[in-house]
Design a protein around this motif. Sequence first.
Motif, PDB file in Angstrom:
ATOM      1  N   GLY A  70     -30.825  61.820  48.225  1.00 25.10           N
ATOM      2  CA  GLY A  70     -30.177  61.418  46.981  1.00 25.10           C
ATOM      3  C   GLY A  70     -31.034  60.467  46.167  1.00 25.10           C
ATOM      4  N   SER A  71     -31.703  59.560  46.846  1.00 27.69           N
ATOM      5  CA  SER A  71     -32.569  58.609  46.154  1.00 27.69           C
ATOM      6  C   SER A  71     -33.714  59.313  45.439  1.00 27.69           C
ATOM      7  N   HIS A  72     -34.356  60.238  46.118  1.00 29.76           N
ATOM      8  CA  HIS A  72     -35.474  60.951  45.489  1.00 29.76           C
ATOM      9  C   HIS A  72     -35.005  61.792  44.305  1.00 29.76           C
ATOM     10  N   LEU A  73     -33.855  62.449  44.449  1.00 35.40           N
ATOM     11  CA  LEU A  73     -33.356  63.276  43.350  1.00 35.40           C
ATOM     12  C   LEU A  73     -32.840  62.442  42.183  1.00 35.40           C
ATOM     13  N   LEU A  74     -31.929  61.514  42.484  1.00 34.09           N
ATOM     14  CA  LEU A  74     -31.223  60.791  41.431  1.00 34.09           C
ATOM     15  C   LEU A  74     -31.932  59.528  40.953  1.00 34.09           C
ATOM     16  N   LEU A  75     -32.546  58.810  41.863  1.00 36.39           N
ATOM     17  CA  LEU A  75     -33.100  57.502  41.518  1.00 36.39           C
ATOM     18  C   LEU A  75     -34.598  57.528  41.236  1.00 36.39           C
ATOM     19  N   CYS A  76     -35.265  58.622  41.604  1.00 37.87           N
ATOM     20  CA  CYS A  76     -36.705  58.746  41.310  1.00 37.87           C
ATOM     21  C   CYS A  76     -36.955  59.885  40.321  1.00 37.87           C
ATOM     22  N   GLY A  77     -36.554  61.087  40.662  1.00 38.12           N
ATOM     23  CA  GLY A  77     -36.822  62.246  39.801  1.00 38.12           C
ATOM     24  C   GLY A  77     -36.220  62.115  38.417  1.00 38.12           C
ATOM     25  N   LEU A  78     -34.949  61.743  38.341  1.00 35.74           N
ATOM     26  CA  LEU A  78     -34.293  61.644  37.030  1.00 35.74           C
ATOM     27  C   LEU A  78     -34.932  60.592  36.117  1.00 35.74           C
ATOM     28  N   PRO A  79     -35.159  59.355  36.583  1.00 42.46           N
ATOM     29  CA  PRO A  79     -35.757  58.388  35.657  1.00 42.46           C
ATOM     30  C   PRO A  79     -37.190  58.719  35.264  1.00 42.46           C
ATOM     31  N   ILE A  80     -37.945  59.313  36.159  1.00 43.67           N
ATOM     32  CA  ILE A  80     -39.318  59.683  35.815  1.00 43.67           C
ATOM     33  C   ILE A  80     -39.318  60.738  34.715  1.00 43.67           C
ATOM     34  N   VAL A  81     -38.488  61.749  34.864  1.00 39.91           N
ATOM     35  CA  VAL A  81     -38.433  62.814  33.857  1.00 39.91           C
ATOM     36  C   VAL A  81     -37.811  62.290  32.556  1.00 39.91           C
ATOM     37  N   TRP A  82     -36.772  61.465  32.663  1.00 42.70           N
ATOM     38  CA  TRP A  82     -36.186  60.890  31.457  1.00 42.70           C
ATOM     39  C   TRP A  82     -37.218  60.074  30.679  1.00 42.70           C
ATOM     40  N   ALA A  83     -37.970  59.222  31.377  1.00 41.06           N
ATOM     41  CA  ALA A  83     -38.977  58.390  30.707  1.00 41.06           C
ATOM     42  C   ALA A  83     -40.062  59.258  30.067  1.00 41.06           C
TER      43      ALA A  83
END
Length: 162
Positions: A134-147
């Motif tokens: 969950g951390s890799h999907l929601l807390l890493c992948g999402l903010p990296i792509v959003w930024a």
Amino acid sequence: MNQPALMAILAGGGMAALNDGLLACIFWGVTRGASPERVFQSVSAGLLGREAAMAGGLPTALLGVVLHVVIAIGMATAFVLTAQRVPALLRWPWPLVGLAYGAVLYAVMHGVVVPLSRASAPPFWWPWAMADVGSHLLLCGLPIVWAARYWLVAAPPVRLGG
């Protein structure tokens, strides 16, 4: 490297490092009573080995924080450089791309980085496995792509100085 790309890398990598680090500290603090120092010593174990990292006190914990941030910045850099070559990644719905990129990050961390490190993989434990995925999907992948999407597509130009 242009300024929007650098901002995307720093923002995405910074958010991922902060999010993932906080999750790990909270999870291991609540479930095992581990201090943040101990959590980040376990990160430095990848470079130093478990015994040396755990015996090193605050200096090895601080090394773990630095390594954690460097890894997150590397994750963001990889996405930003890829997105600049494959612009469709910035046009597709960012939550889907972010979740997919998070899955890639999880696979690379557990299939390449951890096995090549000096840290031994911890025994499988369902609660941590679910939190880690969950951390890799929601807390890493999402903010990296959003930024990346924000700084490379949507952000107004930033003028530094006069």
